[in-house]
Motif scaffolding. Structure first.
Motif, PDB file in Angstrom:
ATOM      1  N   PHE A  21       2.010 -40.443  13.539  1.00 57.05           N
ATOM      2  CA  PHE A  21       3.172 -39.534  13.758  1.00 57.05           C
ATOM      3  C   PHE A  21       2.344 -38.088  13.264  1.00 57.05           C
ATOM      4  CE2 PHE A  21       6.074 -36.257  11.939  1.00 57.05           C
ATOM      5  CZ  PHE A  21       6.803 -36.356  12.704  1.00 57.05           C
ATOM      6  N   LEU A  22       1.674 -37.840  12.437  1.00 57.61           N
ATOM      7  CA  LEU A  22       1.051 -36.575  11.947  1.00 57.61           C
ATOM      8  C   LEU A  22       0.231 -36.184  12.761  1.00 57.61           C
ATOM      9  CD1 LEU A  22       1.218 -36.721   8.220  1.00 57.61           C
ATOM     10  CD2 LEU A  22       2.599 -35.217   9.733  1.00 57.61           C
ATOM     11  N   THR A  23      -0.723 -37.185  13.221  1.00 54.33           N
ATOM     12  CA  THR A  23      -1.946 -36.836  14.187  1.00 54.33           C
ATOM     13  C   THR A  23      -1.557 -36.642  15.528  1.00 54.33           C
ATOM     14  OG1 THR A  23      -2.836 -38.780  13.070  1.00 54.33           O
ATOM     15  CG2 THR A  23      -4.216 -38.005  15.044  1.00 54.33           C
ATOM     16  N   THR A  24      -0.442 -37.194  16.032  1.00 57.98           N
ATOM     17  CA  THR A  24       0.246 -36.840  17.395  1.00 57.98           C
ATOM     18  C   THR A  24       0.907 -35.540  17.320  1.00 57.98           C
ATOM     19  OG1 THR A  24       0.766 -39.083  17.533  1.00 57.98           O
ATOM     20  CG2 THR A  24       1.695 -37.683  19.206  1.00 57.98           C
ATOM     21  N   ALA A  25       1.529 -35.022  16.428  1.00 64.40           N
ATOM     22  CA  ALA A  25       2.133 -33.800  16.243  1.00 64.40           C
ATOM     23  C   ALA A  25       1.016 -32.430  16.146  1.00 64.40           C
ATOM     24  CB  ALA A  25       2.815 -33.751  15.209  1.00 64.40           C
ATOM     25  N   VAL A  26       0.013 -32.715  15.247  1.00 63.19           N
ATOM     26  CA  VAL A  26      -0.964 -31.812  15.494  1.00 63.19           C
ATOM     27  C   VAL A  26      -1.720 -31.738  16.590  1.00 63.19           C
ATOM     28  CG1 VAL A  26      -3.241 -31.358  14.352  1.00 63.19           C
ATOM     29  CG2 VAL A  26      -1.377 -32.122  12.884  1.00 63.19           C
ATOM     30  N   LEU A  27      -2.180 -32.800  17.329  1.00 64.78           N
ATOM     31  CA  LEU A  27      -2.863 -32.967  18.599  1.00 64.78           C
ATOM     32  C   LEU A  27      -1.932 -32.080  19.605  1.00 64.78           C
ATOM     33  CD1 LEU A  27      -4.237 -36.575  18.903  1.00 64.78           C
ATOM     34  CD2 LEU A  27      -5.494 -34.564  18.843  1.00 64.78           C
TER      35      LEU A  27
ATOM     36  N   THR B 152      -3.994 -37.342  23.206  1.00 64.70           N
ATOM     37  CA  THR B 152      -2.894 -37.255  22.447  1.00 64.70           C
ATOM     38  C   THR B 152      -1.922 -38.368  23.150  1.00 64.70           C
ATOM     39  OG1 THR B 152      -2.996 -35.046  22.529  1.00 64.70           O
ATOM     40  CG2 THR B 152      -0.651 -35.854  22.576  1.00 64.70           C
ATOM     41  N   GLY B 153      -2.060 -38.775  24.437  1.00 65.62           N
ATOM     42  CA  GLY B 153      -1.325 -39.962  25.022  1.00 65.62           C
ATOM     43  C   GLY B 153      -1.654 -41.247  24.415  1.00 65.62           C
ATOM     44  N   ILE B 154      -2.905 -41.423  24.077  1.00 66.19           N
ATOM     45  CA  ILE B 154      -3.229 -42.716  23.376  1.00 66.19           C
ATOM     46  C   ILE B 154      -2.541 -42.808  21.988  1.00 66.19           C
ATOM     47  CG2 ILE B 154      -5.155 -44.025  22.229  1.00 66.19           C
ATOM     48  CD1 ILE B 154      -5.319 -44.304  25.448  1.00 66.19           C
ATOM     49  N   PHE B 155      -2.454 -41.615  21.393  1.00 64.85           N
ATOM     50  CA  PHE B 155      -1.875 -41.695  19.946  1.00 64.85           C
ATOM     51  C   PHE B 155      -0.258 -41.913  20.146  1.00 64.85           C
ATOM     52  CE2 PHE B 155      -5.709 -40.138  18.223  1.00 64.85           C
ATOM     53  CZ  PHE B 155      -5.966 -40.843  16.896  1.00 64.85           C
ATOM     54  N   ILE B 156       0.147 -41.316  21.020  1.00 65.71           N
ATOM     55  CA  ILE B 156       1.611 -41.577  21.378  1.00 65.71           C
ATOM     56  C   ILE B 156       1.826 -43.113  21.611  1.00 65.71           C
ATOM     57  CG2 ILE B 156       3.625 -41.389  22.970  1.00 65.71           C
ATOM     58  CD1 ILE B 156       2.896 -38.188  23.406  1.00 65.71           C
ATOM     59  N   LEU B 157       1.156 -43.730  22.171  1.00 65.21           N
ATOM     60  CA  LEU B 157       1.114 -45.117  22.657  1.00 65.21           C
ATOM     61  C   LEU B 157       0.870 -45.917  21.248  1.00 65.21           C
ATOM     62  CD1 LEU B 157       1.284 -46.946  25.266  1.00 65.21           C
ATOM     63  CD2 LEU B 157      -0.885 -47.503  24.523  1.00 65.21           C
ATOM     64  N   LEU B 158       0.048 -45.524  20.579  1.00 62.68           N
ATOM     65  CA  LEU B 158      -0.427 -46.359  19.165  1.00 62.68           C
ATOM     66  C   LEU B 158       0.866 -46.139  18.148  1.00 62.68           C
ATOM     67  CD1 LEU B 158      -4.217 -45.420  18.636  1.00 62.68           C
ATOM     68  CD2 LEU B 158      -3.267 -47.470  19.486  1.00 62.68           C
ATOM     69  N   TYR B 159       1.445 -44.986  18.210  1.00 61.70           N
ATOM     70  CA  TYR B 159       2.496 -44.660  17.589  1.00 61.70           C
ATOM     71  C   TYR B 159       3.799 -45.582  17.759  1.00 61.70           C
ATOM     72  CZ  TYR B 159       6.641 -42.232  15.390  1.00 61.70           C
ATOM     73  OH  TYR B 159       7.550 -41.798  14.674  1.00 61.70           O
ATOM     74  N   ALA B 160       3.939 -45.714  19.197  1.00 56.27           N
ATOM     75  CA  ALA B 160       5.039 -46.316  19.564  1.00 56.27           C
ATOM     76  C   ALA B 160       4.833 -47.875  19.158  1.00 56.27           C
ATOM     77  CB  ALA B 160       5.288 -46.386  21.141  1.00 56.27           C
ATOM     78  N   VAL B 161       3.623 -48.563  19.341  1.00 53.35           N
ATOM     79  CA  VAL B 161       3.470 -49.821  19.088  1.00 53.35           C
ATOM     80  C   VAL B 161       3.449 -49.927  17.570  1.00 53.35           C
ATOM     81  CG1 VAL B 161       1.394 -51.577  18.872  1.00 53.35           C
ATOM     82  CG2 VAL B 161       1.732 -50.349  21.025  1.00 53.35           C
ATOM     83  N   ALA B 162       2.997 -49.088  16.870  1.00 53.30           N
ATOM     84  CA  ALA B 162       3.127 -49.304  15.331  1.00 53.30           C
ATOM     85  C   ALA B 162       4.717 -49.343  14.934  1.00 53.30           C
ATOM     86  CB  ALA B 162       2.554 -48.087  14.464  1.00 53.30           C
ATOM     87  N   VAL B 163       5.632 -48.612  15.400  1.00 54.54           N
ATOM     88  CA  VAL B 163       7.124 -48.553  15.229  1.00 54.54           C
ATOM     89  C   VAL B 163       7.661 -50.098  15.633  1.00 54.54           C
ATOM     90  CG1 VAL B 163       9.360 -47.444  15.997  1.00 54.54           C
ATOM     91  CG2 VAL B 163       7.175 -46.051  15.337  1.00 54.54           C
ATOM     92  N   ALA B 164       7.096 -50.314  16.828  1.00 57.97           N
ATOM     93  CA  ALA B 164       7.717 -51.586  17.186  1.00 57.97           C
ATOM     94  C   ALA B 164       7.250 -52.690  16.544  1.00 57.97           C
ATOM     95  CB  ALA B 164       7.200 -51.842  18.823  1.00 57.97           C
TER      96      ALA B 164
END
Lengths: 228, 228
Positions: free
Chosen positions: A29-35, A205-217
């Motif tokens: 989350f934090l990484t994506t937000a900063v990117l 940024t797109g890859i981090f959004i995806l990783l975030y979504a996978v982590a949440v799921a």
């Protein structure tokens, strides 16, 4: 009043792993937000809904969509089981953070329309806009459904227990749709980036959004919200 | 040898609804496949991996990715529970159709690289390519894992039952990632379309791919693969 207590199991090995995955999600989350901020502030000249520069108006759109519609929704999903408070408070945070996300999403759509106005461009032309509008609309319906079924008193416990799996499944599906819409938006901007460096930053940024979504799921799945 | 018999429940109201949703998915499959063909044949001048025209080489990529990597994977997922045959045959079709999808996906990646070669364009630059490569790689791993754990003899029944929910969840997640990659690819082509009509056709194809994915996921969910 632990709603769906039979569905959202607690304790045990899976739960400990789920907590660690949720922690990883917060880091993502934090990484994506900063990117996202680096992209908009360093490469695209800042965020201002009242600017005379259409590009600065546009920048409001990815900013609130990323922070609001993607990241806050993920955190709201995690909050339902991970906040160390009583279940009533967990539910309230889940509901309220989703509400903030919905308001930000509507504001983000407004920013896109205002940008089109300022740049004299047509609305709702791209597949990104179609997927995005669909995601926001379904998310609004899902929030309303959840508010009436799970938050307001009066719904029978058995009805709630029966509706909970559908709520979880529909919620994750809408979250994935929102992520899908976000990726299509980033792809458009990546293709039109001013430099190879900016394009790479957008892709990461797109890859981090995806990783975030996978982590949440995965955190939700491990919580046994899904399997048993 | 009904693997995960406790997880993949049958019979009852949900199962009948699931069969109808699966039927709807087949209709969405056909619609998507036809839309894709109309786009590539009518608007983009045909599909030929050995053409001298880089665009015709490129057209192989969306063609095999849509038919192979998206549509066949969805049908393979549905086949596991909907084919009216004994469970061993259902499993074999599930495994073999996924294998065909994997081979087509690798061929689709090859077509993209060959197009870049012919058009003297760099490889793996876009977010679409990153998401797509990730999806194909994870899908290959998932297939190998499934083949050794569920197809080859020797794995203990209890191990299989424990691994089945992870197989279902990871499979659906990879399917959604593939859909996400497909949407980002379509967005790129929609933005670069020669006419507003072509752009609309691409967008509608993207919406149908999404509806197909949702229908497949809902059919799986209703089969109780997920909830109980």
């Amino acid at each position: 009043m632990a709603i769906g207590g039979g569905i959202i199991g607690g304790g045990g090995h899976h739960s400990a792993v789920a907590a660690r995955v949720a922690a990883a999600a917060h880091v993502l989350f934090l990484t994506t937000a900063v990117l996202m901020l680096v992209w908009l502030l360093h490469f695209r000249g800042g965020i201002n809904i009242q600017s005379d520069d259409p590009e600065q108006i546009f920048n409001v759109h990815p900013f609130v969509m990323c922070w609001g519609f993607i990241l806050l929704i993920g955190e709201a999903i995690l909050a339902y089981t991970t906040i160390p408070m009583d279940h009533r408070t967990q539910k309230m945070v889940h509901m309220l953070v989703h509400l903030v996300a919905l308001i930000l999403a509507i504001f983000g759509v407004y920013a896109a329309f205002k940008f089109h106005d300022a740049a004299v461009a047509p609305d709702l032309v791209s597949l990104h806009s179609w997927l995005g509008i669909l995601a926001v609309a379904l998310f609004g319906l899902q929030w309303l459904f959840g508010f009436f079924a799970f938050w307001l008193p009066g719904t029978h416990e058995r009805t709630r227990a029966a509706a909970a799996p559908a709520h979880v499944a529909a919620g994750l599906a809408i979250f994935m749709l929102a992520v899908c819409a976000a990726e299509t938006g980033l792809v458009q901007k990546s293709a039109a980036a001013a430099s190879a460096g900016e394009a790479k930053l957008i892709n990461v940024t797109g890859i981090f959004i995806l990783l975030y979504a996978v982590a949440v799921a995965v955190a939700v799945a491990l919580r046994k919200a899904f399997f048993y």
